[in-house]
Scaffold this motif. Sequence first.
Motif, PDB file in Angstrom:
ATOM      1  N   SER A  32      -1.312  36.461  39.923  1.00  0.00           N
ATOM      2  CA  SER A  32      -2.198  36.301  38.772  1.00  0.00           C
ATOM      3  C   SER A  32      -2.054  34.956  38.073  1.00  0.00           C
ATOM      4  N   SER A  33      -1.052  34.170  38.442  1.00  0.00           N
ATOM      5  CA  SER A  33      -0.832  32.894  37.762  1.00  0.00           C
ATOM      6  C   SER A  33      -0.224  31.895  38.734  1.00  0.00           C
ATOM      7  N   SER A  34      -0.691  30.669  38.665  1.00  0.00           N
ATOM      8  CA  SER A  34      -0.156  29.612  39.529  1.00  0.00           C
ATOM      9  C   SER A  34       1.086  28.970  38.949  1.00  0.00           C
ATOM     10  N   SER A  35       1.507  29.383  37.766  1.00  0.00           N
ATOM     11  CA  SER A  35       2.654  28.775  37.108  1.00  0.00           C
ATOM     12  C   SER A  35       3.855  29.701  37.010  1.00  0.00           C
ATOM     13  N   SER A  36       3.869  30.798  37.773  1.00  0.00           N
ATOM     14  CA  SER A  36       5.000  31.719  37.721  1.00  0.00           C
ATOM     15  C   SER A  36       5.282  32.271  39.115  1.00  0.00           C
ATOM     16  N   ILE A  37       6.365  33.007  39.230  1.00  0.00           N
ATOM     17  CA  ILE A  37       6.783  33.583  40.509  1.00  0.00           C
ATOM     18  C   ILE A  37       6.758  35.105  40.423  1.00  0.00           C
ATOM     19  N   ALA A  38       6.865  35.728  41.584  1.00  0.00           N
ATOM     20  CA  ALA A  38       6.946  37.181  41.683  1.00  0.00           C
ATOM     21  C   ALA A  38       8.087  37.547  42.613  1.00  0.00           C
ATOM     22  N   VAL A  39       8.644  38.717  42.410  1.00  0.00           N
ATOM     23  CA  VAL A  39       9.676  39.266  43.293  1.00  0.00           C
ATOM     24  C   VAL A  39       9.108  40.505  43.965  1.00  0.00           C
ATOM     25  N   VAL A  40       9.258  40.567  45.279  1.00  0.00           N
ATOM     26  CA  VAL A  40       8.803  41.720  46.061  1.00  0.00           C
ATOM     27  C   VAL A  40      10.027  42.375  46.686  1.00  0.00           C
ATOM     28  N   LEU A  41      10.167  43.676  46.502  1.00  0.00           N
ATOM     29  CA  LEU A  41      11.311  44.432  47.009  1.00  0.00           C
ATOM     30  C   LEU A  41      10.855  45.380  48.108  1.00  0.00           C
ATOM     31  N   CYS A  42      11.540  45.348  49.238  1.00  0.00           N
ATOM     32  CA  CYS A  42      11.331  46.310  50.314  1.00  0.00           C
ATOM     33  C   CYS A  42      12.485  47.299  50.290  1.00  0.00           C
ATOM     34  N   VAL A  43      12.166  48.559  50.042  1.00  0.00           N
ATOM     35  CA  VAL A  43      13.183  49.592  49.880  1.00  0.00           C
ATOM     36  C   VAL A  43      13.360  50.332  51.196  1.00  0.00           C
ATOM     37  N   PRO A  44      14.538  50.261  51.818  1.00  0.00           N
ATOM     38  CA  PRO A  44      14.750  50.968  53.085  1.00  0.00           C
ATOM     39  C   PRO A  44      14.809  52.484  52.880  1.00  0.00           C
ATOM     40  N   TYR A  45      14.653  53.197  53.984  1.00  0.00           N
ATOM     41  CA  TYR A  45      14.703  54.662  54.020  1.00  0.00           C
ATOM     42  C   TYR A  45      13.497  55.303  53.322  1.00  0.00           C
ATOM     43  N   MET A  46      13.179  54.855  52.102  1.00  0.00           N
ATOM     44  CA  MET A  46      12.017  55.390  51.395  1.00  0.00           C
ATOM     45  C   MET A  46      10.731  54.707  51.844  1.00  0.00           C
ATOM     46  N   HIS A  47      10.846  53.467  52.386  1.00  0.00           N
ATOM     47  CA  HIS A  47       9.701  52.698  52.885  1.00  0.00           C
ATOM     48  C   HIS A  47       8.684  52.420  51.776  1.00  0.00           C
ATOM     49  N   TYR A  48       9.192  51.982  50.640  1.00  0.00           N
ATOM     50  CA  TYR A  48       8.350  51.563  49.532  1.00  0.00           C
ATOM     51  C   TYR A  48       8.407  50.047  49.407  1.00  0.00           C
ATOM     52  N   VAL A  49       7.317  49.457  48.908  1.00  0.00           N
ATOM     53  CA  VAL A  49       7.273  48.029  48.605  1.00  0.00           C
ATOM     54  C   VAL A  49       6.883  47.888  47.139  1.00  0.00           C
ATOM     55  N   LEU A  50       7.756  47.227  46.354  1.00  0.00           N
ATOM     56  CA  LEU A  50       7.560  47.054  44.925  1.00  0.00           C
ATOM     57  C   LEU A  50       7.385  45.575  44.605  1.00  0.00           C
ATOM     58  N   ALA A  51       6.706  45.278  43.493  1.00  0.00           N
ATOM     59  CA  ALA A  51       6.510  43.887  43.086  1.00  0.00           C
ATOM     60  C   ALA A  51       6.415  43.802  41.572  1.00  0.00           C
ATOM     61  N   ALA A  52       6.883  42.682  41.044  1.00  0.00           N
ATOM     62  CA  ALA A  52       6.753  42.387  39.615  1.00  0.00           C
ATOM     63  C   ALA A  52       6.658  40.879  39.450  1.00  0.00           C
ATOM     64  N   GLU A  53       5.821  40.448  38.513  1.00  0.00           N
ATOM     65  CA  GLU A  53       5.693  39.028  38.196  1.00  0.00           C
ATOM     66  C   GLU A  53       6.585  38.680  37.010  1.00  0.00           C
ATOM     67  N   ALA A  54       6.943  37.408  36.936  1.00  0.00           N
ATOM     68  CA  ALA A  54       7.750  36.949  35.809  1.00  0.00           C
ATOM     69  C   ALA A  54       7.002  37.208  34.507  1.00  0.00           C
ATOM     70  N   GLY A  55       7.698  37.802  33.542  1.00  0.00           N
ATOM     71  CA  GLY A  55       7.071  38.143  32.270  1.00  0.00           C
ATOM     72  C   GLY A  55       6.504  39.541  32.216  1.00  0.00           C
ATOM     73  N   SER A  56       6.444  40.226  33.367  1.00  0.00           N
ATOM     74  CA  SER A  56       5.919  41.593  33.373  1.00  0.00           C
ATOM     75  C   SER A  56       6.967  42.558  32.814  1.00  0.00           C
ATOM     76  N   ASP A  57       6.512  43.698  32.305  1.00  0.00           N
ATOM     77  CA  ASP A  57       7.423  44.698  31.758  1.00  0.00           C
ATOM     78  C   ASP A  57       7.585  45.911  32.667  1.00  0.00           C
ATOM     79  N   HIS A  58       7.038  45.838  33.892  1.00  0.00           N
ATOM     80  CA  HIS A  58       7.139  46.990  34.782  1.00  0.00           C
ATOM     81  C   HIS A  58       7.022  46.524  36.241  1.00  0.00           C
ATOM     82  N   TRP A  59       7.351  47.429  37.149  1.00  0.00           N
ATOM     83  CA  TRP A  59       7.221  47.182  38.589  1.00  0.00           C
ATOM     84  C   TRP A  59       6.015  47.947  39.124  1.00  0.00           C
ATOM     85  N   ASP A  60       5.222  47.279  39.941  1.00  0.00           N
ATOM     86  CA  ASP A  60       4.084  47.918  40.604  1.00  0.00           C
ATOM     87  C   ASP A  60       4.513  48.422  41.979  1.00  0.00           C
TER      88      ASP A  60
END
Length: 464
Positions: free
Chosen positions: A184-212
């Motif tokens: 959503s922004s060219s001036s920030s970063i995001a972290v993406v998490l790959c969760v083993p066993y559960m096979h979920y992929v989570l992401a959050a951008e800098a400044g966000s208050d929650h994980w998608d």
Amino acid sequence: MESKRKSGASLTAPLAGRRMHTSVDWASLPIDMVRLVTDRLLHSGDIVDYVAFRAVCSAWRASTPTPRERDPALRDPRLRPRDWIALCGGDSVPPDDTGEIELFHTRTARRVCVRVPDLRDHRIVGFSQGLLVLVHKATAEIRVLHPFTCVAVDFPSLAPVYSEAIKYTNSFLQMNAAVCSAASSSSSIAVVLCVPYMHYVLAAEAGSDHWDILHRKLDVSNTLVFQGRLYGTTIMASRWEIVQLYPTTRSPQTLDLPVTVARAPSIPVPHHIFLVESRGQMLLVARAHHYFAFTVENISAYRPTEWWKDKRFTMYEVNLNNNGDAKLSPVSCLLDRALFLSDYGCLSVSAIDLPSLVGNSIYFSVSRYPVLMHSLTTGLSEELAVECQIHDGDVRIRPSVRPFTIIDHLLTFCHPNEWTKGLMFHEYHEIPTSFKELLEKISAKWWEYKFRPSQAVHMGRETS
């Protein structure tokens, strides 16, 4: 006499010139020239060169911005530690116990030990784009940290999504993180998490208050951050596919399915698939087992204990376009490059920069054979760790073989489940049950964390 005077004059003139040259005050170099030098350092050099340049004198330091002033959001790729990997001490002491990390530059062989602030309170869950991704042991908050400048960007706690997307302690301790460009922004970063066993992929951008929650029940085999986006490989409809995990598109028709970038119809499912960036290009590497066809003539050549020699590799360049799909082009030669492959991460390094490596080759591992090398030039494979095995799968047969080779370190870096525990992969890729002391130490270390599933559920209810 006159000739002597001329001779004497001709001898003193160069000396005077040299004295004038050595008396130049480099600290008074014009500011625009200083900034030109630093720009070139960041373009073709490394962040360490930039930091060292600023440390020369107070005038240069005053005329150039600090890394935090240049990029407080860790968004500028020029200021990231390019081509750096983390080394493993090999003494079963995790980096978060020592509070420091030893880094190695794969192009210059420079070796630096850096102290990381507050590392003892965190656990490393990723080393992505030269940046450390840490999870706080007590609160499960995520932090992205620059190892050389100590610039940090904080992300929210994982507690609210723990009960649905993580659920198990092993999933929490073995999740893998990647740093991407924020969608959503060219001036920030995001972290993406790959969760083993559960096979979920989570992401959050800098400044966000929650994980998608981006993807549910998606079994991702291998991931790669390329041009700021996260790609992975998975099996869909009995075919291997390259999918874009982040950023993702949301619509009622696709729900949370990933975007398919390319399909590999010529690669059947029994193959093993890897994604790796090499020379600025994305490569898809397929590893397959060549089954031995028995005949009366070749039965004597069958070697059941050397089945790993029958591994075959095929490579493709993944050519991305603006439409979001890609074309696969066969690749037959890597030139001077050597690839290191694993399910958790892959590397491409130059054998010219590291002469102990073999160019146009692939380093990999299979069950009970941790260090194998396949030459694309000869088509042959060889085992490199025969004399370095410390156990036979059951008991210890010899002490640790030191010093460790650069191959050992590169393969260990590609297996974060080992190097974050301070274990060399070629020694501890399989830990025998007879290693009771080590297993008890690892188990005790896991349960040192103050963060507990019951606490996560409670914190999630408070947040929601």
